[in-house]
Design an enzyme around this catalytic site. Structure first.
Site, PDB file in Angstrom:
ATOM      1  N   SER A 166       0.762  -1.333  -0.154  1.00  0.00           N
ATOM      2  CA  SER A 166       0.140   0.016   0.053  1.00  0.00           C
ATOM      3  C   SER A 166       0.892   1.147  -0.039  1.00  0.00           C
ATOM      4  CB  SER A 166      -0.926   0.004   1.252  1.00  0.00           C
ATOM      5  OG  SER A 166      -1.907   0.887   1.254  1.00  0.00           O
ATOM      6  N   ASP A 190      -0.655  -3.701  -4.084  1.00  0.00           N
ATOM      7  CA  ASP A 190      -1.613  -2.677  -3.997  1.00  0.00           C
ATOM      8  C   ASP A 190      -1.218  -1.435  -3.605  1.00  0.00           C
ATOM      9  OD1 ASP A 190      -4.359  -2.496  -5.259  1.00  0.00           O
ATOM     10  OD2 ASP A 190      -5.192  -2.309  -3.206  1.00  0.00           O
ATOM     11  N   HIS A 260      -8.147  -4.664  -0.729  1.00  0.00           N
ATOM     12  CA  HIS A 260      -6.997  -3.966  -0.653  1.00  0.00           C
ATOM     13  C   HIS A 260      -5.793  -5.103  -0.088  1.00  0.00           C
ATOM     14  CE1 HIS A 260      -4.141  -0.671  -0.682  1.00  0.00           C
ATOM     15  NE2 HIS A 260      -3.981  -0.508   0.619  1.00  0.00           N
TER      16      HIS A 260
END
Length: 482
Positions: A166, A190, A260
């Site tokens: 992330s 992601d 996610h």
């Protein structure tokens, strides 16, 4: 009689405590190595970085050693002749250790003989997301200073692989940029979208940040970035809604984070080498599902990229193309490329119902399915195609546009194509309310396992397929095993 252990009991606060004490003849206990762990913060402490670097080595994958300088590294089992994997977590809502990090480290050390260093920046990542974003530059500089200590020990830049989750993916990108793009590899799991989708390449992860940059996208409609940021960008199940994740808000935190975090769990699955997660370059997910991207010739010269620790994702061309979107389908549960017992339905785009599980733990295959009409029609023709193997079924849909003779689709199946023994067709009715639709069509059905590199790999049914609206027709499918 030799002295033995004795027991004393004491009353403390009304509680009876039993203490076992060794006799004077026992050898002193061997001191156990001290293991370091992630810090804990709270939302009111999420301003200062307080960065820790925790080293994990193959000989002791469960015990992290706090390393700050060169002497710490040398005394903690760091091996400069091995590759180094740097794991950088992302924004932390609760200020606690990432729930996935322990398994990630163990799996990584089991999959490859390397030094693994986890970057703990829990304090700087906790609280408000936008405050964590402001800490990215400071964190990147601290990581660069640390990596310079590795280089002094003889580590080569090309042997360093950053895995960023992330927001951590963009931290990895900035670190790579500060090293002039000469680090070996960056994997973005992601990469974060908020504050980065419109950012410049200097501010976010991009293909110039390392010799090879890959990104796995699983939540592009919420927390993940929707644009390509690497040499190869995997858009899993289209990159948005992941099969098996909650679709309703009442699921709470899981509803928000499941898509996610799927990138992390997919990567762990790939490290476990359960089965290959191969992807195919295509202009869009819709075009991929429609069967328009059957091989990896353009731009990869048939070397289809794969998620995992394969060098350059298995892409064997130089120079590497940039920002190539590739697509793949997965199942809904770990290891995401296989069927598992105990579920009645696989909720992936090209999966249908399976009953029981006699062929569990087989890798996912992608096959082209195509139907050639004998005559043109004045309306779209929709045909559901179902592969059957034992008591397992897999389905997809072919749409043939009006005034065209040919339609294609992609079907994912967890058994090898040669074990598919039957194919069923259902020509969908035009939904006439006042009378039954008795329309019939005739055509030719063909299939081929992806990647399709040569037309001789296409297998067609020997006889024409006759279909009546809303009536299921079955045909035996015989494909030789290679």
């Amino acid at each position: 009689m030799a002295p033995g252990p004795w027991k004393s009991r004491f009353w403390v606060g009304g509680l009876l405590l039993w203490l076992s004490v060794g006799s004077s003849g026992d050898a002193p206990p061997t001191p156990q190595p001290k293991c370091a762990d992630f810090q804990n913060a709270n939302v009111f402490e999420g301003t200062d970085l307080k960065v820790q670097f925790l080293l994990f080595v193959p000989s002791n994958p469960n015990c992290g050693k706090l390393v700050e300088g060169s002497s710490d590294l040398q005394n903690s089992g760091f091996n400069a002749t091995l590759g180094t994997k740097l794991i950088i977590h992302g924004f932390s809502v609760l200020g606690t250790k990432p729930s996935w990090i322990d398994k990630f480290i163990r799996t990584l050390l089991h999959a490859t003989n390397a030094n693994v260093i986890a970057v703990d920046w829990i304090y700087g990542s906790t609280g408000v997301y936008f405050s964590a974003v402001k800490n990215v530059i400071k964190l990147s500089l601290k990581i660069c200073l640390f990596l310079n200590k590795l280089l002094v020990l003889g580590v080569s830049e090309s042997s360093i692989h950053i895995i960023g989750v992330s927001l951590g993916a963009h931290v990895g990108g900035m670190v790579g940029q500060l090293f002039g793009g000469q680090l070996g590899q960056i994997t973005g799991l992601d990469p974060a979208g908020p504050e980065y989708t419109s950012a410049s390449v200097e501010e976010r992860l991009d293909a110039g940040d390392a010799l090879y940059v890959e990104a796995i996208h699983t939540d592009t409609d919420n927390f993940g970035i929707r644009i390509p940021v690497g040499h190869v960008d995997y858009f899993v199940n289209g990159g948005q809604d992941q099969p098996g994740c909650p679709t309703y808000f009442y699921a709470g935190y899981s509803y928000l984070i499941c898509d996610h975090m799927r990138a992390v769990h997919l990567y762990i699955s790939a490290l476990e080498n359960s089965c290959p997660l191969m992807a195919f370059p295509c202009d869009s997910y819709k075009a991929f599902l429609a069967g328009h991207c059957l091989d990896c010739f353009n731009p990869f010269l048939l070397s289809c990229p794969r998620i995992g620790l394969v060098e350059q994702g298995g892409v064997k061309i130089e120079p590497l193309p940039k920002e190539v979107k590739v697509y793949l389908l997965t199942t809904s549960k770990a290891p995401y490329c296989t069927l598992k017992p105990g579920k009645s339905q696989i909720k992936a785009p090209a999966f249908h119902v399976y009953k029981g599980c006699t062929l569990c733990f087989q890798e996912v295959h992608h096959s082209l399915v195509e139907f050639h009409l004998k005559e043109l029609r004045k309306k779209d023709t929709n045909i559901e195609v179902t592969f059957l193997s034992s008591n397992v079924t897999f389905s997809s849909k072919i749409t043939i546009p009006k005034q065209q003779l040919h339609g294609k689709g992609i079907i994912a199946h967890a058994t090898p194509q040669c074990q598919i023994n039957q194919v069923k067709f259902k020509f969908q009715s035009s939904n006439r309310v006042w009378k039954k639709d008795r329309t019939t069509i005739i055509g030719k059905f063909c299939t081929a396992l992806l990647p399709v590199n040569y037309r001789e790999k296409v297998i067609c049914l020997p006889e024409p397929v006759n279909l009546q609206a809303s009536v299921t027709a079955s045909h035996d499918l015989k494909i030789a095993c290679v």
